[in-house]
Design a protein around this motif. Structure first.
Motif, PDB file in Angstrom:
ATOM      1  N   PRO A   1       0.836  -1.207   0.000  1.00  0.00           N
ATOM      2  CA  PRO A   1       0.000   0.000   0.000  1.00  0.00           C
ATOM      3  C   PRO A   1       0.870   1.256   0.000  1.00  0.00           C
ATOM      4  CG  PRO A   1       0.243  -0.773   2.213  1.00  0.00           C
ATOM      5  CD  PRO A   1       0.978  -1.753   1.326  1.00  0.00           C
ATOM      6  N   ARG A   2       0.244   2.406  -0.157  1.00  0.00           N
ATOM      7  CA  ARG A   2       0.963   3.664   0.054  1.00  0.00           C
ATOM      8  C   ARG A   2       1.369   3.725   1.527  1.00  0.00           C
ATOM      9  NH1 ARG A   2      -2.976   8.088  -1.398  1.00  0.00           N
ATOM     10  NH2 ARG A   2      -4.398   6.521  -0.577  1.00  0.00           N
ATOM     11  N   GLN A   3       2.438   4.431   1.824  1.00  0.00           N
ATOM     12  CA  GLN A   3       2.958   4.498   3.191  1.00  0.00           C
ATOM     13  C   GLN A   3       1.897   5.003   4.169  1.00  0.00           C
ATOM     14  OE1 GLN A   3       6.048   3.360   4.208  1.00  0.00           O
ATOM     15  NE2 GLN A   3       5.339   3.708   6.301  1.00  0.00           N
ATOM     16  N   ALA A   4       1.155   6.042   3.785  1.00  0.00           N
ATOM     17  CA  ALA A   4       0.132   6.588   4.689  1.00  0.00           C
ATOM     18  C   ALA A   4      -0.946   5.548   5.001  1.00  0.00           C
ATOM     19  CB  ALA A   4      -0.499   7.833   4.081  1.00  0.00           C
ATOM     20  N   VAL A   5      -1.307   4.731   4.031  1.00  0.00           N
ATOM     21  CA  VAL A   5      -2.303   3.681   4.251  1.00  0.00           C
ATOM     22  C   VAL A   5      -1.750   2.645   5.219  1.00  0.00           C
ATOM     23  CG1 VAL A   5      -3.603   1.803   3.150  1.00  0.00           C
ATOM     24  CG2 VAL A   5      -3.446   4.040   2.031  1.00  0.00           C
ATOM     25  N   ALA A   6      -0.501   2.259   5.038  1.00  0.00           N
ATOM     26  CA  ALA A   6       0.129   1.303   5.944  1.00  0.00           C
ATOM     27  C   ALA A   6       0.165   1.856   7.378  1.00  0.00           C
ATOM     28  CB  ALA A   6       1.536   0.963   5.466  1.00  0.00           C
ATOM     29  N   GLU A   7       0.413   3.147   7.531  1.00  0.00           N
ATOM     30  CA  GLU A   7       0.441   3.771   8.859  1.00  0.00           C
ATOM     31  C   GLU A   7      -0.941   3.771   9.508  1.00  0.00           C
ATOM     32  OE1 GLU A   7       3.088   4.635  10.518  1.00  0.00           O
ATOM     33  OE2 GLU A   7       4.636   4.757   8.972  1.00  0.00           O
ATOM     34  N   VAL A   8      -1.982   4.016   8.717  1.00  0.00           N
ATOM     35  CA  VAL A   8      -3.349   3.980   9.246  1.00  0.00           C
ATOM     36  C   VAL A   8      -3.707   2.552   9.670  1.00  0.00           C
ATOM     37  CG1 VAL A   8      -5.788   4.270   8.661  1.00  0.00           C
ATOM     38  CG2 VAL A   8      -4.137   6.028   8.019  1.00  0.00           C
ATOM     39  N   ILE A   9      -3.290   1.577   8.889  1.00  0.00           N
ATOM     40  CA  ILE A   9      -3.510   0.173   9.267  1.00  0.00           C
ATOM     41  C   ILE A   9      -2.770  -0.135  10.572  1.00  0.00           C
ATOM     42  CG2 ILE A   9      -3.064  -2.229   8.597  1.00  0.00           C
ATOM     43  CD1 ILE A   9      -3.635  -1.305   5.674  1.00  0.00           C
ATOM     44  N   ALA A  10      -1.580   0.409  10.730  1.00  0.00           N
ATOM     45  CA  ALA A  10      -0.824   0.218  11.977  1.00  0.00           C
ATOM     46  C   ALA A  10      -1.602   0.778  13.162  1.00  0.00           C
ATOM     47  CB  ALA A  10       0.551   0.877  11.876  1.00  0.00           C
ATOM     48  N   LEU A  11      -2.195   1.944  13.009  1.00  0.00           N
ATOM     49  CA  LEU A  11      -2.995   2.530  14.086  1.00  0.00           C
ATOM     50  C   LEU A  11      -4.211   1.647  14.384  1.00  0.00           C
ATOM     51  CD1 LEU A  11      -3.657   4.733  16.118  1.00  0.00           C
ATOM     52  CD2 LEU A  11      -4.753   6.008  14.234  1.00  0.00           C
ATOM     53  N   HIS A  12      -4.889   1.196  13.332  1.00  0.00           N
ATOM     54  CA  HIS A  12      -6.067   0.347  13.505  1.00  0.00           C
ATOM     55  C   HIS A  12      -5.718  -0.953  14.236  1.00  0.00           C
ATOM     56  CE1 HIS A  12      -9.047  -2.674  12.056  1.00  0.00           C
ATOM     57  NE2 HIS A  12      -9.855  -1.728  12.489  1.00  0.00           N
ATOM     58  N   LYS A  13      -4.663  -1.607  13.805  1.00  0.00           N
ATOM     59  CA  LYS A  13      -4.249  -2.859  14.443  1.00  0.00           C
ATOM     60  C   LYS A  13      -3.792  -2.624  15.884  1.00  0.00           C
ATOM     61  CE  LYS A  13      -5.250  -5.766  11.306  1.00  0.00           C
ATOM     62  NZ  LYS A  13      -6.337  -6.725  11.583  1.00  0.00           N
ATOM     63  N   SER A  14      -3.170  -1.479  16.132  1.00  0.00           N
ATOM     64  CA  SER A  14      -2.756  -1.142  17.496  1.00  0.00           C
ATOM     65  C   SER A  14      -3.966  -0.982  18.407  1.00  0.00           C
ATOM     66  CB  SER A  14      -1.939   0.150  17.500  1.00  0.00           C
ATOM     67  OG  SER A  14      -0.747  -0.014  16.782  1.00  0.00           O
ATOM     68  N   ILE A  15      -4.986  -0.310  17.908  1.00  0.00           N
ATOM     69  CA  ILE A  15      -6.213  -0.127  18.695  1.00  0.00           C
ATOM     70  C   ILE A  15      -6.865  -1.477  18.978  1.00  0.00           C
ATOM     71  CG2 ILE A  15      -8.558   0.816  18.655  1.00  0.00           C
ATOM     72  CD1 ILE A  15      -7.320   3.229  17.068  1.00  0.00           C
ATOM     73  N   GLU A  16      -6.933  -2.337  17.964  1.00  0.00           N
ATOM     74  CA  GLU A  16      -7.499  -3.678  18.177  1.00  0.00           C
ATOM     75  C   GLU A  16      -6.713  -4.446  19.243  1.00  0.00           C
ATOM     76  OE1 GLU A  16      -9.502  -4.904  13.897  1.00  0.00           O
ATOM     77  OE2 GLU A  16      -7.492  -5.626  14.358  1.00  0.00           O
ATOM     78  N   TRP A  17      -5.389  -4.368  19.160  1.00  0.00           N
ATOM     79  CA  TRP A  17      -4.519  -5.075  20.103  1.00  0.00           C
ATOM     80  C   TRP A  17      -4.741  -4.567  21.520  1.00  0.00           C
ATOM     81  CZ3 TRP A  17       0.987  -3.681  21.518  1.00  0.00           C
ATOM     82  CH2 TRP A  17       1.638  -4.727  22.183  1.00  0.00           C
ATOM     83  N   ILE A  18      -4.791  -3.246  21.677  1.00  0.00           N
ATOM     84  CA  ILE A  18      -5.011  -2.627  22.985  1.00  0.00           C
ATOM     85  C   ILE A  18      -6.359  -3.053  23.555  1.00  0.00           C
ATOM     86  CG2 ILE A  18      -5.418  -0.406  24.143  1.00  0.00           C
ATOM     87  CD1 ILE A  18      -2.443  -1.018  23.450  1.00  0.00           C
ATOM     88  N   GLN A  19      -7.390  -3.043  22.710  1.00  0.00           N
ATOM     89  CA  GLN A  19      -8.722  -3.452  23.166  1.00  0.00           C
ATOM     90  C   GLN A  19      -8.726  -4.914  23.621  1.00  0.00           C
ATOM     91  OE1 GLN A  19     -11.069  -2.374  19.718  1.00  0.00           O
ATOM     92  NE2 GLN A  19     -11.857  -0.560  20.755  1.00  0.00           N
ATOM     93  N   SER A  20      -7.984  -5.766  22.933  1.00  0.00           N
ATOM     94  CA  SER A  20      -7.961  -7.185  23.294  1.00  0.00           C
ATOM     95  C   SER A  20      -7.332  -7.415  24.669  1.00  0.00           C
ATOM     96  CB  SER A  20      -7.218  -8.002  22.236  1.00  0.00           C
ATOM     97  OG  SER A  20      -5.818  -7.812  22.319  1.00  0.00           O
ATOM     98  N   MET A  21      -6.527  -6.456  25.124  1.00  0.00           N
ATOM     99  CA  MET A  21      -5.887  -6.570  26.438  1.00  0.00           C
ATOM    100  C   MET A  21      -6.633  -5.785  27.514  1.00  0.00           C
ATOM    101  SD  MET A  21      -1.855  -6.517  25.551  1.00  0.00           S
ATOM    102  CE  MET A  21      -1.895  -5.082  24.491  1.00  0.00           C
ATOM    103  N   ASN A  22      -7.726  -5.140  27.132  1.00  0.00           N
ATOM    104  CA  ASN A  22      -8.555  -4.361  28.066  1.00  0.00           C
ATOM    105  C   ASN A  22      -7.775  -3.272  28.798  1.00  0.00           C
ATOM    106  OD1 ASN A  22     -10.975  -5.795  27.524  1.00  0.00           O
ATOM    107  ND2 ASN A  22     -10.226  -7.468  28.803  1.00  0.00           N
ATOM    108  N   LEU A  23      -6.864  -2.626  28.100  1.00  0.00           N
ATOM    109  CA  LEU A  23      -6.139  -1.505  28.698  1.00  0.00           C
ATOM    110  C   LEU A  23      -7.034  -0.269  28.637  1.00  0.00           C
ATOM    111  CD1 LEU A  23      -2.595  -2.088  27.206  1.00  0.00           C
ATOM    112  CD2 LEU A  23      -3.398  -2.613  29.505  1.00  0.00           C
ATOM    113  N   SER A  24      -6.994   0.537  29.681  1.00  0.00           N
ATOM    114  CA  SER A  24      -7.947   1.647  29.746  1.00  0.00           C
ATOM    115  C   SER A  24      -7.378   3.013  29.367  1.00  0.00           C
ATOM    116  CB  SER A  24      -8.573   1.724  31.133  1.00  0.00           C
ATOM    117  OG  SER A  24      -7.562   1.884  32.099  1.00  0.00           O
ATOM    118  N   TYR A  25      -6.126   3.292  29.650  1.00  0.00           N
ATOM    119  CA  TYR A  25      -5.582   4.608  29.314  1.00  0.00           C
ATOM    120  C   TYR A  25      -4.290   4.430  28.533  1.00  0.00           C
ATOM    121  CZ  TYR A  25      -4.643   9.515  29.469  1.00  0.00           C
ATOM    122  OH  TYR A  25      -4.424  10.811  29.090  1.00  0.00           O
ATOM    123  N   VAL A  26      -4.376   4.699  27.224  1.00  0.00           N
ATOM    124  CA  VAL A  26      -3.241   4.467  26.331  1.00  0.00           C
ATOM    125  C   VAL A  26      -2.989   5.718  25.502  1.00  0.00           C
ATOM    126  CG1 VAL A  26      -2.341   3.052  24.447  1.00  0.00           C
ATOM    127  CG2 VAL A  26      -3.779   2.007  26.203  1.00  0.00           C
TER     128      VAL A  26
END
Length: 92
Positions: free
Chosen positions: A49-74
């Motif tokens: 993908p374009r670099q900006a798209v890859a970065e947005v995917i990184a943010l999305h996957k990071s949010i999913e990962w954080i949610q899976s661990m039930n972290l509250s303040y990130v």
């Protein structure tokens, strides 16, 4: 500059494109408020993908990962100017 509260988790994220392998990866690293390493995670994808798209995917996957661990303040940290500008704009 806004100061960060104590007892938070910081998630540094980034995307890497591997043209010779026709793939890209997103990586994220968690640290506590003292910058002590907690855990890291990496996801590999097929395609280029374009670099900006890859970065947005990184943010999305990071949010999913954080949610899976039930972290509250990130606090999410990225070097991607497009994401920073969008999230800090008042025209969302």
């Amino acid at each position: 500059m806004v100061s960060s509260p104590h007892d938070y988790t910081k998630c540094n994220l980034d995307a890497m494109i591997f043209i010779d392998q026709t793939s890209f990866g997103v990586g994220m690293c968690l640290c506590d408020d003292n910058d002590t390493f907690i855990q890291a995670h990496y996801v590999l994808f097929h395609g280029i993908p374009r670099q900006a798209v890859a970065e947005v995917i990184a943010l999305h996957k990071s949010i999913e990962w954080i949610q899976s661990m039930n972290l509250s303040y990130v606090i999410f940290k990225t070097k991607c100017k497009i994401i920073k500008d969008y999230l800090s704009s008042s025209k969302k």
